[in-house]
Design an enzyme around this catalytic site. Structure first.
Site, PDB file in Angstrom:
ATOM      1  N   SER A  60       0.827  -1.206   0.000  1.00  0.00           N
ATOM      2  CA  SER A  60       0.000   0.000   0.000  1.00  0.00           C
ATOM      3  C   SER A  60       0.864   1.260   0.000  1.00  0.00           C
ATOM      4  O   SER A  60       0.420   2.312  -0.459  1.00  0.00           O
ATOM      5  CB  SER A  60      -0.870   0.046   1.250  1.00  0.00           C
ATOM      6  OG  SER A  60      -1.638  -1.111   1.368  1.00  0.00           O
ATOM      7  N   HIS A 116      -1.560  -2.787  -6.933  1.00  0.00           N
ATOM      8  CA  HIS A 116      -2.215  -2.432  -5.671  1.00  0.00           C
ATOM      9  C   HIS A 116      -3.715  -2.643  -5.783  1.00  0.00           C
ATOM     10  O   HIS A 116      -4.415  -1.847  -6.392  1.00  0.00           O
ATOM     11  CB  HIS A 116      -1.869  -0.973  -5.313  1.00  0.00           C
ATOM     12  CG  HIS A 116      -2.405  -0.548  -3.995  1.00  0.00           C
ATOM     13  ND1 HIS A 116      -2.808   0.739  -3.723  1.00  0.00           N
ATOM     14  CD2 HIS A 116      -2.619  -1.249  -2.861  1.00  0.00           C
ATOM     15  CE1 HIS A 116      -3.238   0.802  -2.484  1.00  0.00           C
ATOM     16  NE2 HIS A 116      -3.138  -0.379  -1.933  1.00  0.00           N
ATOM     17  N   GLU A 150      -4.480  -0.133  -8.871  1.00  0.00           N
ATOM     18  CA  GLU A 150      -3.401   0.826  -9.164  1.00  0.00           C
ATOM     19  C   GLU A 150      -2.207   0.012  -9.657  1.00  0.00           C
ATOM     20  O   GLU A 150      -1.739  -0.892  -8.963  1.00  0.00           O
ATOM     21  CB  GLU A 150      -3.011   1.606  -7.899  1.00  0.00           C
ATOM     22  CG  GLU A 150      -3.870   2.823  -7.633  1.00  0.00           C
ATOM     23  CD  GLU A 150      -3.401   3.620  -6.413  1.00  0.00           C
ATOM     24  OE1 GLU A 150      -3.529   4.842  -6.418  1.00  0.00           O
ATOM     25  OE2 GLU A 150      -2.904   3.011  -5.442  1.00  0.00           O
ATOM     26  N   ASN A 153      -3.891   6.439  -1.735  1.00  0.00           N
ATOM     27  CA  ASN A 153      -3.628   6.545  -0.301  1.00  0.00           C
ATOM     28  C   ASN A 153      -2.835   7.802   0.046  1.00  0.00           C
ATOM     29  O   ASN A 153      -2.956   8.329   1.144  1.00  0.00           O
ATOM     30  CB  ASN A 153      -2.890   5.307   0.207  1.00  0.00           C
ATOM     31  CG  ASN A 153      -3.837   4.128   0.363  1.00  0.00           C
ATOM     32  OD1 ASN A 153      -5.058   4.297   0.387  1.00  0.00           O
ATOM     33  ND2 ASN A 153      -3.293   2.926   0.461  1.00  0.00           N
TER      34      ASN A 153
HETATM   35  N1  LIG Z   1      -5.983  -4.758   3.990  1.00  0.00           N
HETATM   36  C1  LIG Z   1      -6.121  -3.822   3.090  1.00  0.00           C
HETATM   37  O1  LIG Z   1      -7.135  -3.116   3.043  1.00  0.00           O
HETATM   38  C2  LIG Z   1      -5.082  -3.637   2.027  1.00  0.00           C
HETATM   39  C3  LIG Z   1      -5.420  -2.976   0.847  1.00  0.00           C
HETATM   40  C4  LIG Z   1      -4.469  -2.852  -0.164  1.00  0.00           C
HETATM   41  C5  LIG Z   1      -3.204  -3.352   0.040  1.00  0.00           C
HETATM   42  N2  LIG Z   1      -2.888  -3.988   1.209  1.00  0.00           N
HETATM   43  C6  LIG Z   1      -1.520  -4.512   1.343  1.00  0.00           C
HETATM   44  O2  LIG Z   1      -1.546  -5.915   1.101  1.00  0.00           O
HETATM   45  C7  LIG Z   1      -0.545  -6.560   1.870  1.00  0.00           C
HETATM   46  C8  LIG Z   1      -1.208  -7.640   2.703  1.00  0.00           C
HETATM   47  O3  LIG Z   1      -2.169  -7.045   3.544  1.00  0.00           O
HETATM   48  P1  LIG Z   1      -3.304  -7.884   4.260  1.00  0.00           P
HETATM   49  O4  LIG Z   1      -4.257  -6.914   4.789  1.00  0.00           O
HETATM   50  O5  LIG Z   1      -3.752  -8.971   3.367  1.00  0.00           O
HETATM   51  O6  LIG Z   1      -2.471  -8.536   5.461  1.00  0.00           O
HETATM   52  P2  LIG Z   1      -2.821  -9.806   6.331  1.00  0.00           P
HETATM   53  O7  LIG Z   1      -2.118  -9.643   7.612  1.00  0.00           O
HETATM   54  O8  LIG Z   1      -4.280 -10.065   6.338  1.00  0.00           O
HETATM   55  O9  LIG Z   1      -2.163 -10.996   5.513  1.00  0.00           O
HETATM   56  C9  LIG Z   1      -0.787 -11.159   5.328  1.00  0.00           C
HETATM   57  C10 LIG Z   1      -0.536 -12.641   5.140  1.00  0.00           C
HETATM   58  O10 LIG Z   1       0.801 -12.820   4.721  1.00  0.00           O
HETATM   59  C11 LIG Z   1       1.292 -14.017   5.297  1.00  0.00           C
HETATM   60  N3  LIG Z   1       2.749 -13.952   5.298  1.00  0.00           N
HETATM   61  C12 LIG Z   1       3.559 -13.197   6.066  1.00  0.00           C
HETATM   62  N4  LIG Z   1       4.839 -13.411   5.744  1.00  0.00           N
HETATM   63  C13 LIG Z   1       4.855 -14.323   4.750  1.00  0.00           C
HETATM   64  C14 LIG Z   1       5.873 -14.943   3.984  1.00  0.00           C
HETATM   65  N5  LIG Z   1       7.147 -14.664   4.203  1.00  0.00           N
HETATM   66  N6  LIG Z   1       5.519 -15.832   3.036  1.00  0.00           N
HETATM   67  C15 LIG Z   1       4.224 -16.122   2.820  1.00  0.00           C
HETATM   68  N7  LIG Z   1       3.219 -15.548   3.503  1.00  0.00           N
HETATM   69  C16 LIG Z   1       3.529 -14.661   4.461  1.00  0.00           C
HETATM   70  C17 LIG Z   1       0.687 -14.043   6.667  1.00  0.00           C
HETATM   71  O11 LIG Z   1       0.644 -15.354   7.214  1.00  0.00           O
HETATM   72  C18 LIG Z   1      -0.706 -13.472   6.407  1.00  0.00           C
HETATM   73  O12 LIG Z   1      -1.647 -14.490   6.184  1.00  0.00           O
HETATM   74  C19 LIG Z   1       0.144  -5.460   2.669  1.00  0.00           C
HETATM   75  O13 LIG Z   1       1.276  -5.035   1.986  1.00  0.00           O
HETATM   76  C20 LIG Z   1      -0.916  -4.363   2.701  1.00  0.00           C
HETATM   77  O14 LIG Z   1      -0.378  -3.086   2.863  1.00  0.00           O
HETATM   78  C21 LIG Z   1      -3.799  -4.145   2.192  1.00  0.00           C
END
Ligand SMILES: NC(=O)c1ccc[n+]([C@@H]2O[C@H](COP(=O)([O-])OP(=O)(O)OC[C@H]3O[C@@H](n4cnc5c(N)ncnc54)[C@H](O)[C@@H]3O)[C@@H](O)[C@H]2O)c1
Length: 700
Positions: free
Chosen positions: A407, A428, A440, A478
């Site tokens: 993000s 994104h 994005e 963002n």
């Molecule tokens: N939640 C949102 O609204 C949103 C929106 C857009 C982008 N993002 C981005 O997406 C990414 C993930 O966010 P999220 O909300 O899904 O997080 P989340 O915490 O729900 O999920 C992350 C997952 O990654 C796994 N993980 C961690 N390290 C790992 C590795 N080395 N290998 C494999 N899996 C691994 C974890 O077990 C977890 O299940 C972040 O970079 C976040 O900024 C989030």
């Protein structure tokens, strides 16, 4: 120039054939061609006339290249009346989609047949308009007021079976449409079938109060929009007035819609979305890479939804997690989402099974070695992401595209963790990733052209709306949101309640107020993002005092049942919480803020102009390619009302000089830390230019 419309006599049936690829749009030449062919048919030996189209569809609407140009005769309403007045029965044969003016042409024919795969609809409302060629008068007469209102106020097409059950289609025909339609025309001619003029039918009357009820339903469903209400006015006229008067009313309302700022905004969005797909400096046919197998790293909130997008589009997906337990959790999210989709009627059980069957789980990187595209969606931590990309560099085949769903993090730094930065890009997605339309596409400094072109095309394939962004903290959406969020929270500290801030923005048209959105996304997300930044880069500390305190009280938003609001565990209905009000007042006192009443107009201007000002900086820096791209980001990713046209179009509609003046006023009142007019805004305001003018000047 040869006409896109041909006319021939096939035995005793006159066949008017439209060939104006790709969608047989109703250009001037098509209108003229139908008009002339119809005139010829009146004079020859034909006993009935068939209107049919070549290519993939019946007439699918107006010619968008004629938008905004002075209309030329024959005008469509006149053409429709001419068709209906034909001395010989006219039959429309529909395949593909008969939309907008195309359906109005069909409605003015005396009979309609269609293939079972055809769809028909009047989508004008999506451009802030109403059907302006008799559609609002003929459709209720043909199928009744309520179904006509449903079709016209939603703008959604109905399939042929439904259209037949409504009486909109008289005959569903199998096999070759032309052959079947010709046979039906002969049948009608043989039995001397009457010319059934839709305008002479009487619409079934509706019970008292039905239209009023309809108006109030739409007032909620299409909050703030004028065109759907005007459609109800027209339908009312179709029930109570003679056809000619109804047509007159339709014309007046159509012109009002055409001249409305809402239609201008929606038409802007229509073009902005198409423009956004174009990448400056890259030709339409730049080479692309093949993508069949997709790897997703991290099966959390985002990864699970992202995986579904590709599986739904028929691609093989591998979802990689840190261990079996996390993998099972990720796959369970996917199962739940598919179940929800089936329950809501989005897809059938078989389709869900087939899509789910394309997603395999894994816990070792080797399973990604033959992937064509890998999307990383692990925790938002730069070091972790670099580690993941170093592993991908060691495992993935040469030529694979390596993408991050970060993000905020610097995609250039992530790319530098590999020896193939040309293959690295940001993709994104927005939450929930299997539903939200925006993508994005972050072009890093080394991203190869074919990687970018491939990702833009892939976005279409998975039914997203892609917008290119350059690299900066938070990219387009963002980064701007940070300023909007700051103002929302400062308004709360200065004296507004969360309900007042959210209420002001929702009344203005936002799908959800900002504080309710933070509660939905999770207050911990912003908290963690702030913690990850050096203090100097966290923005105005007064703005985040309340949110930080809420997180420290474990009030993380909807997921913990409380955040800025309290949430009903069953209905998720939000309600205000005196505890939060007390917290806000304590924090304000600690900051020495003297609280005051804030008018809704101040809240709206501060939040929106904070977006606009940062949008101007983003344009000046070349992070966004054009103002319309920013509007697409906000409408598809942030619940900005399409009928306001996105923040940048809204700024143009208000007038840049006025926006500039208001921002200068905020600068005087609140200080230049948060309010320095963007240089581009200053330049355009003083030159008396609009952003639309500026965008055009940039292209030349
Ligand atoms: N939640 C949102 O609204 C949103 C929106 C857009 C982008 N993002 C981005 O997406 C990414 C993930 O966010 P999220 O909300 O899904 O997080 P989340 O915490 O729900 O999920 C992350 C997952 O990654 C796994 N993980 C961690 N390290 C790992 C590795 N080395 N290998 C494999 N899996 C691994 C974890 O077990 C977890 O299940 C972040 O970079 C976040 O900024 C989030």
């Amino acid at each position: 120039m040869t006409s896109p419309v041909s006319y021939e006599l096939v035995d005793d049936i006159g066949v008017i054939s439209v060939a104006n690829p790709p969608v047989n749009a109703l250009s001037h030449a098509v209108r003229q061609g139908i008009h002339d062919a119809l005139a010829a048919a009146q004079q020859d030996a034909s006993k009935a006339v068939l209107v049919i189209c070549e290519g993939r569809t019946f007439i699918a609407g107006a010619d968008i290249t004629e938008f905004g140009k002075p209309p030329r005769e024959p005008h469509l309403p006149d053409l429709c009346n001419t068709i209906e007045a034909s001395s010989k029965p006219v039959v429309a044969a529909i395949h593909g989609t008969a939309l907008g003016g195309g359906l109005e042409v069909a409605l003015s024919c005396h009979y309609r047949c269609a293939v079972p795969a055809a769809k028909v609809g009047l989508p004008e409302v999506k451009l802030g308009l109403l059907p302006g060629a008799g559609g609002t008068q003929r459709l209720p007469r043909l199928i009744g007021a309520t179904p006509a209102l449903d079709m016209m106020t939603s703008g959604n097409p109905v399939d042929a079976a439904r259209a037949a059950s409504l009486g909109l289609i008289d005959q569903l025909v199998d096999g070759d449409l032309r052959t079947a339609a010709l046979a039906w025309c002969r049948e009608l001619a043989a039995k001397d079938a009457p010319r059934r003029k839709t305008s002479e039918l009487t619409a079934d009357s509706v019970a008292e109060g039905v239209l009023e009820q309809y108006r109030s339903t739409i007032a909620k469903r299409a909050r703030g929009q004028v065109a759907p209400q005007k459609i109800v006015d027209c339908v009312e006229a179709s029930l109570t007035r003679p056809f000619a008067e109804g047509l007159q009313i339709e014309r007046e309302k159509f012109i009002e819609c055409m001249q409305s700022p809402q239609s201008a905004a929606l038409r802007h969005m229509f073009f902005a979305e198409r423009e956004a797909a174009k990448i400056q400096g890259l030709s339409k046919d730049s080479p692309q890479r093949d993508v069949n197998k997709v790897g997703i790293i991290g099966g959390g909130t985002m990864g699970s939804g992202i995986a579904m997008n590709f599986a739904n589009a028929g691609m093989q997906v591998v979802l990689l997690e840190i261990n079996d337990e996390a993998l099972a959790r990720g796959l369970a999210i996917i199962d739940r989402n598919y179940k929800g989709g089936v329950k809501r009627g989005k897809l059938s059980e078989d389709q869900a099974l087939a899509c789910r069957g394309r997603i395999a789980g894994a816990t070792d990187y080797q399973s990604l070695s033959d992937a064509d595209l890998v999307i990383e969606a692990v925790f938002e931590n730069l070091d972790l992401k670099k580690e993941v990309f170093a592993k991908l560099d060691a495992t993935c085949r040469q030529g694979a595209i390596l993408a991050t769903n970060t993000s905020y993090q610097d995609v250039d730094s992530i790319a530098a963790a590999t020896k193939r930065p040309r293959d690295v890009i940001g993709l994104h997605f927005f939450s929930p990733a299997h539903i939200m339309k925006l993508l994005e596409v972050v072009r890093a400094s080394a991203t190869a052209d074919d990687v970018l072109a491939t990702c833009m095309a892939l976005a279409k394939k998975i039914r997203k709306v892609p917008v290119v962004s350059g690299v900066c903290y938070g990219f387009i959406g963002n980064r701007m949101l940070g300023h909007y969020a700051r103002e929302a929270q400062l308004c709360v500290i200065e004296g507004a309640t969360p309900e007042q801030v959210d209420g002001a923005m929702e009344d203005w048209g936002m799908a959800m107020g900002p504080l309710a959105v933070f509660d939905l996304a999770g207050l911990d997300v912003g908290y963690k993002a702030r913690q990850g930044l050096p203090e100097a880069e966290r923005g105005d500390p007064r703005a985040y005092r309340v949110a930080d305190a809420l997180v420290e009280m474990n009030r993380l938003g909807q997921k913990t049942g409380a955040g800025f609001y309290r949430y009903d565990p069953e209905t998720r209905q939000r309600s205000s919480d005196p505890e939060v009000q007390a917290l806000i007042e304590r924090e304000a006192a600690a900051l020495g803020v003297e609280r005051r009443e804030l008018e809704a107009s101040e809240i709206v201007d501060r939040l929106l102009f904070a977006l606009v000002n940062e949008g101007m900086n983003i344009l000046d820096e070349g992070i966004a390619q054009r103002p319309g791209d920013i509007d697409v980001v906000y409408v598809y990713g942030y619940g900005f009302p399409a009928w306001r046209g996105g923040p940048m179009h809204y700024a143009d509609a208000v007038g840049l000089a006025q926006v500039h003046e208001r921002i200068r006023e905020f600068e005087r009142r609140f200080g230049s830390e948060n309010w320095t007019p963007a240089p581009l805004l200053e330049r355009l305001a003083s030159a008396g230019m609009t952003l639309a003018d500026w965008a055009k000047s940039q292209v030349n």
